[in-house]
Design an enzyme around this catalytic site. Structure first.
Site, PDB file in Angstrom:
ATOM      1  N   LYS A  80      68.957 -97.954  24.226  1.00 55.22           N
ATOM      2  CA  LYS A  80      68.175 -97.315  25.298  1.00 55.22           C
ATOM      3  C   LYS A  80      68.858 -96.034  25.762  1.00 55.22           C
ATOM      4  O   LYS A  80      68.208 -95.025  26.016  1.00 55.22           O
ATOM      5  CB  LYS A  80      68.004 -98.270  26.482  1.00 55.22           C
ATOM      6  CG  LYS A  80      66.880 -99.258  26.280  1.00 55.22           C
ATOM      7  CD  LYS A  80      66.539 -99.991  27.570  1.00 55.22           C
ATOM      8  CE  LYS A  80      65.403-100.959  27.312  1.00 55.22           C
ATOM      9  NZ  LYS A  80      65.136-101.870  28.404  1.00 55.22           N
ATOM     10  N   PHE A  89      57.928 -99.549  44.775  1.00 56.75           N
ATOM     11  CA  PHE A  89      56.529 -99.986  44.751  1.00 56.75           C
ATOM     12  C   PHE A  89      55.742 -99.366  43.603  1.00 56.75           C
ATOM     13  O   PHE A  89      54.518 -99.458  43.580  1.00 56.75           O
ATOM     14  CB  PHE A  89      55.848 -99.642  46.089  1.00 56.75           C
ATOM     15  CG  PHE A  89      56.546-100.243  47.276  1.00 56.75           C
ATOM     16  CD1 PHE A  89      56.334-101.573  47.625  1.00 56.75           C
ATOM     17  CD2 PHE A  89      57.439 -99.502  48.035  1.00 56.75           C
ATOM     18  CE1 PHE A  89      56.991-102.143  48.709  1.00 56.75           C
ATOM     19  CE2 PHE A  89      58.101-100.063  49.121  1.00 56.75           C
ATOM     20  CZ  PHE A  89      57.873-101.383  49.457  1.00 56.75           C
ATOM     21  N   LEU A  90      56.436 -98.696  42.661  1.00 59.97           N
ATOM     22  CA  LEU A  90      55.683 -97.975  41.608  1.00 59.97           C
ATOM     23  C   LEU A  90      54.825 -98.929  40.797  1.00 59.97           C
ATOM     24  O   LEU A  90      55.148-100.113  40.650  1.00 59.97           O
ATOM     25  CB  LEU A  90      56.624 -97.191  40.682  1.00 59.97           C
ATOM     26  CG  LEU A  90      57.591 -97.936  39.750  1.00 59.97           C
ATOM     27  CD1 LEU A  90      56.911 -98.454  38.499  1.00 59.97           C
ATOM     28  CD2 LEU A  90      58.721 -97.001  39.351  1.00 59.97           C
ATOM     29  N   LEU A 118      40.276-105.424  44.110  1.00 63.46           N
ATOM     30  CA  LEU A 118      39.190-106.376  44.341  1.00 63.46           C
ATOM     31  C   LEU A 118      38.361-106.511  43.053  1.00 63.46           C
ATOM     32  O   LEU A 118      37.169-106.781  43.117  1.00 63.46           O
ATOM     33  CB  LEU A 118      38.333-105.859  45.509  1.00 63.46           C
ATOM     34  CG  LEU A 118      37.585-106.912  46.328  1.00 63.46           C
ATOM     35  CD1 LEU A 118      38.544-107.894  46.965  1.00 63.46           C
ATOM     36  CD2 LEU A 118      36.747-106.235  47.427  1.00 63.46           C
ATOM     37  N   GLY A 145      37.696-111.013  37.472  1.00 59.46           N
ATOM     38  CA  GLY A 145      37.785-111.141  36.019  1.00 59.46           C
ATOM     39  C   GLY A 145      38.926-112.025  35.589  1.00 59.46           C
ATOM     40  O   GLY A 145      39.036-113.183  36.013  1.00 59.46           O
ATOM     41  N   CYS A 157      55.816-108.060  36.836  1.00 64.02           N
ATOM     42  CA  CYS A 157      56.188-108.090  38.259  1.00 64.02           C
ATOM     43  C   CYS A 157      55.425-109.116  39.087  1.00 64.02           C
ATOM     44  O   CYS A 157      56.014-110.062  39.591  1.00 64.02           O
ATOM     45  CB  CYS A 157      56.008-106.704  38.865  1.00 64.02           C
ATOM     46  SG  CYS A 157      57.237-105.541  38.261  1.00 64.02           S
ATOM     47  N   LYS A 165      47.699-104.425  31.628  1.00 66.61           N
ATOM     48  CA  LYS A 165      46.731-103.585  32.327  1.00 66.61           C
ATOM     49  C   LYS A 165      46.637-102.254  31.599  1.00 66.61           C
ATOM     50  O   LYS A 165      47.544-101.906  30.818  1.00 66.61           O
ATOM     51  CB  LYS A 165      47.132-103.382  33.791  1.00 66.61           C
ATOM     52  CG  LYS A 165      48.366-102.527  33.990  1.00 66.61           C
ATOM     53  CD  LYS A 165      48.509-102.235  35.467  1.00 66.61           C
ATOM     54  CE  LYS A 165      49.635-101.263  35.713  1.00 66.61           C
ATOM     55  NZ  LYS A 165      49.776-100.904  37.113  1.00 66.61           N
ATOM     56  N   ARG A 194      54.357-108.169  29.066  1.00 69.58           N
ATOM     57  CA  ARG A 194      54.999-109.313  29.744  1.00 69.58           C
ATOM     58  C   ARG A 194      53.932-110.059  30.547  1.00 69.58           C
ATOM     59  O   ARG A 194      53.181-109.460  31.308  1.00 69.58           O
ATOM     60  CB  ARG A 194      56.121-108.818  30.675  1.00 69.58           C
ATOM     61  CG  ARG A 194      57.308-108.261  29.910  1.00 69.58           C
ATOM     62  CD  ARG A 194      58.386-107.755  30.850  1.00 69.58           C
ATOM     63  NE  ARG A 194      58.011-106.531  31.534  1.00 69.58           N
ATOM     64  CZ  ARG A 194      58.793-105.870  32.396  1.00 69.58           C
ATOM     65  NH1 ARG A 194      59.997-106.328  32.678  1.00 69.58           N
ATOM     66  NH2 ARG A 194      58.385-104.767  32.973  1.00 69.58           N
TER      67      ARG A 194
HETATM   68  N1  LIG Z   1      58.251-102.529  36.195  1.00 73.30           N
HETATM   69  C1  LIG Z   1      57.718-102.258  37.376  1.00 73.30           C
HETATM   70  O1  LIG Z   1      56.579-101.798  37.492  1.00 73.30           O
HETATM   71  C2  LIG Z   1      58.498-102.509  38.640  1.00 73.30           C
HETATM   72  C3  LIG Z   1      58.022-102.006  39.863  1.00 73.30           C
HETATM   73  C4  LIG Z   1      58.741-102.257  41.035  1.00 73.30           C
HETATM   74  C5  LIG Z   1      59.892-103.045  40.984  1.00 73.30           C
HETATM   75  N2  LIG Z   1      60.296-103.545  39.777  1.00 73.30           N
HETATM   76  C6  LIG Z   1      61.523-104.362  39.777  1.00 73.30           C
HETATM   77  O2  LIG Z   1      62.537-103.560  39.220  1.00 73.30           O
HETATM   78  C7  LIG Z   1      63.469-104.365  38.484  1.00 73.30           C
HETATM   79  C8  LIG Z   1      63.568-103.852  37.058  1.00 73.30           C
HETATM   80  O3  LIG Z   1      62.299-103.994  36.460  1.00 73.30           O
HETATM   81  P1  LIG Z   1      61.966-103.349  35.044  1.00 73.30           P
HETATM   82  O4  LIG Z   1      60.527-103.588  34.807  1.00 73.30           O
HETATM   83  O5  LIG Z   1      62.490-101.952  34.991  1.00 73.30           O
HETATM   84  O6  LIG Z   1      62.867-104.302  34.103  1.00 73.30           O
HETATM   85  P2  LIG Z   1      63.345-104.060  32.603  1.00 73.30           P
HETATM   86  O7  LIG Z   1      63.688-105.389  32.078  1.00 73.30           O
HETATM   87  O8  LIG Z   1      62.355-103.186  31.909  1.00 73.30           O
HETATM   88  O9  LIG Z   1      64.679-103.197  32.764  1.00 73.30           O
HETATM   89  C9  LIG Z   1      65.922-103.712  33.148  1.00 73.30           C
HETATM   90  C10 LIG Z   1      67.018-102.855  32.499  1.00 73.30           C
HETATM   91  O10 LIG Z   1      68.296-103.233  33.005  1.00 73.30           O
HETATM   92  C11 LIG Z   1      69.224-103.209  31.920  1.00 73.30           C
HETATM   93  N3  LIG Z   1      70.386-104.035  32.261  1.00 73.30           N
HETATM   94  C12 LIG Z   1      70.521-105.383  32.171  1.00 73.30           C
HETATM   95  N4  LIG Z   1      71.756-105.755  32.585  1.00 73.30           N
HETATM   96  C13 LIG Z   1      72.395-104.614  32.941  1.00 73.30           C
HETATM   97  C14 LIG Z   1      73.691-104.334  33.453  1.00 73.30           C
HETATM   98  N5  LIG Z   1      74.579-105.315  33.692  1.00 73.30           N
HETATM   99  N6  LIG Z   1      74.008-103.049  33.690  1.00 73.30           N
HETATM  100  C15 LIG Z   1      73.131-102.045  33.456  1.00 73.30           C
HETATM  101  N7  LIG Z   1      71.903-102.243  32.967  1.00 73.30           N
HETATM  102  C16 LIG Z   1      71.539-103.518  32.713  1.00 73.30           C
HETATM  103  C17 LIG Z   1      68.423-103.734  30.750  1.00 73.30           C
HETATM  104  O11 LIG Z   1      69.041-103.373  29.508  1.00 73.30           O
HETATM  105  C18 LIG Z   1      67.089-103.026  30.976  1.00 73.30           C
HETATM  106  O12 LIG Z   1      67.043-101.752  30.351  1.00 73.30           O
HETATM  107  C19 LIG Z   1      62.950-105.803  38.613  1.00 73.30           C
HETATM  108  O13 LIG Z   1      63.567-106.408  39.716  1.00 73.30           O
HETATM  109  C20 LIG Z   1      61.478-105.600  38.905  1.00 73.30           C
HETATM  110  O14 LIG Z   1      60.910-106.688  39.575  1.00 73.30           O
HETATM  111  C21 LIG Z   1      59.662-103.271  38.622  1.00 73.30           C
END
Ligand SMILES: NC(=O)c1ccc[n+]([C@@H]2O[C@H](COP(=O)([O-])OP(=O)(O)OC[C@H]3O[C@@H](n4cnc5c(N)ncnc54)[C@H](O)[C@@H]3O)[C@@H](O)[C@H]2O)c1
Length: 445
Positions: free
Chosen positions: A42, A159-160, A260, A263, A270, A333, A340
């Site tokens: 990554k 909140f994205l 709203l 479906g 999330c 979506k 996921r």
């Molecule tokens: N995806 C969304 O739309 C969204 C929106 C708001 C909040 N969140 C929250 O944000 C958080 C991350 O979500 P995501 O969708 O980006 O998850 P993700 O699994 O896509 O990304 C997590 C990243 O963290 C890295 N990682 C794991 N262990 C690590 C470590 N020790 N040090 C550094 N990096 C490490 C992983 O390699 C991965 O790239 C979650 O808590 C999620 O609930 C996500």
């Protein structure tokens, strides 16, 4: 504060959907950003200007900020501890087997950075966590960091929405700052000077409230979706059209039209995991109202997947064995390649389990889907997916699918039957072209 004239020096831990978007958008706001992941691939891809996932508008902004020299990537914790004084925590919080949040990534990342924090620093959590995590982390980090009490913890939940992540990050509708000092609040105001200057509300509160704001917002949105899907069940049973019902109640501005859509229900990385983690927290703390309400929301949501499977079985004449089903849409979506907890993939699994031959299409999510569901057939186009189909299913509401010409598709399928599980297609147009059109939330006609 180690800052350049252009902005602050910030770091981001975790380069998933949240972290990479956050790093890119902080750089776009004029800050110098060093972002880290433990996944070397990554880091390499991001440093080469390539986003490891599909998000509209992210890659051009990533390249622009790499070229401007405001954004760099690393896998060395020591480097980020030295580079910045504000460190954003954006790692994953996946579910454990019982639905609670698994905090191992959070602990690994904070432990790894803490041992190098030799100066006054602010660690800012953005991941979604159970209430109480931030205060516990603060104590853990202080104990491990050479700078001890000079290291503070803040929570700034994100909140994205995937598919709108760049716009949501650059121009959020609110910013939440859970802090324990005016110093931390001031630093966060500097970080987000741009959106705050453009009128975005910045709400300062305690750590616990900030953590709860995120899960409460998700719980409310999930409840709204399950509410309209419960009304869909009512319409299916007693007669009525849930799409018309949703339109009519949504004009009441206390209700509104957003979230709203009846479906197939919600999915993704999330909403389902966050409400289950909230249920687990509420149960642990004995808050039965929250646990009971959200357990019902989750159950209604999962019930939609079975309901849509019932619809397609009926449409196929009572059995799916040997039936060819074309599936349009695999992402959880539109606008995302994230599969996921994708409702579509769940339904595909049920169809295959009943002996159907599933040929699926998605504009961007097929590579991710193929990794988790190798037993589906993946078609390069809508027409290839629909060839000789007994039933077509619309499972993710991509705009491309609303543009399909029903008359043209009619000549490709074996039987012109479509299930619009997202209630998003123009039923009259499909019927006028000769299709049998079914959707959840309305009795069969
Ligand atoms: N995806 C969304 O739309 C969204 C929106 C708001 C909040 N969140 C929250 O944000 C958080 C991350 O979500 P995501 O969708 O980006 O998850 P993700 O699994 O896509 O990304 C997590 C990243 O963290 C890295 N990682 C794991 N262990 C690590 C470590 N020790 N040090 C550094 N990096 C490490 C992983 O390699 C991965 O790239 C979650 O808590 C999620 O609930 C996500």
């Amino acid at each position: 504060m180690g800052s350049s004239s252009a902005g602050l020096r910030l770091t981001v831990m975790g380069l998933g959907y949240l972290g990479l978007t956050h790093a890119v958008c902080l750089a776009e706001m004029g800050h110098e950003v060093l972002a880290l992941d433990v996944d070397q691939q990554k880091v390499r891809r991001a440093a080469g200007g390539e986003a490891p996932f599909f998000e509209p508008g992210l890659e051009p902004l990533l390249r622009k900020n790499l070229e401007a020299g405001r954004l760099r990537f690393t896998s060395a914790y020591e480097a980020i501890a030295q580079f910045g004084d504000v460190h954003f925590l954006c790692v994953g919080t996946p579910p454990t087997a019982d639905g609670a949040a698994d905090l191992r990534q959070v602990h690994a990342a904070t432990d790894a950075v803490a041992q190098h924090l030799g100066k006054r620093s602010l660690l800012v959590g953005k991941s979604t966590v159970p209430v109480g995590t931030a205060r516990a982390l603060a104590a853990r980090i202080r104990a491990a960091a050479p700078a001890g009490d000079q290291v503070e913890m803040a929570w700034n939940p994100e909140f994205l929405r995937e598919g709108h992540a760049v716009a949501d990050s650059l121009a959020p509708d609110r910013l939440v700052f859970g802090v324990t000092s005016t110093w931390a609040a001031g630093l966060l105001r500097q970080v987000y000077a741009q959106p705050l200057g453009a009128g975005c509300p910045g709400l300062v509160m305690e750590l616990e409230t900030a953590e709860l704001v995120k899960v409460a917002a998700n719980a409310f949105l999930a409840t709204k979706i399950s509410f309209i899907n419960a009304m869909a069940e009512m319409c299916e049973t007693v007669g009525g059209d849930v799409v018309q019902l949703a339109e009519a109640i949504g004009y009441d501005e206390r209700i509104g039209h957003r979230c709203l859509a009846p479906g197939l229900g919600f999915g993704g990385g999330c909403l389902p995991k966050d409400i289950r983690a909230f249920i687990a927290t509420a149960r642990n703390r004995g808050v039965t109202s929250v646990a009971g309400l959200l357990a019902e929301v989750d159950e209604i949501n999962l019930g939609r997947r079975a309901r849509v499977t019932d619809l397609v079985r009926d449409a196929a004449g009572g059995s799916l064995a040997g039936k060819r089903v074309a599936v349009l849409g695999l992402a959880f979506k539109p606008g995302s390649d994230d599969v996921r907890d994708s409702p579509s993939l769940d339904v595909c699994g049920r169809l295959i389990g009943e002996g159907a031959i599933v040929s699926a299409h998605d504009p961007v999510a097929m590579p991710n889907a193929a990794r988790v569901s190798p037993d589906l057939r993946y078609a390069p186009s809508v027409s290839a997916a629909a060839e000789d189909a007994d039933v077509v299913m619309h499972l993710t509401e991509w705009a491309d699918y609303r543009a399909i010409d029903p008359a043209a598709l009619m000549s490709i399928v074996a039987h012109p039957v479509i299930i619009d599980a997202r209630c998003a297609l123009d039923a009259e147009r499909w019927r006028a072209a000769g299709w049998t059109f079914r959707m959840p939330g309305r009795q069969a006609r």
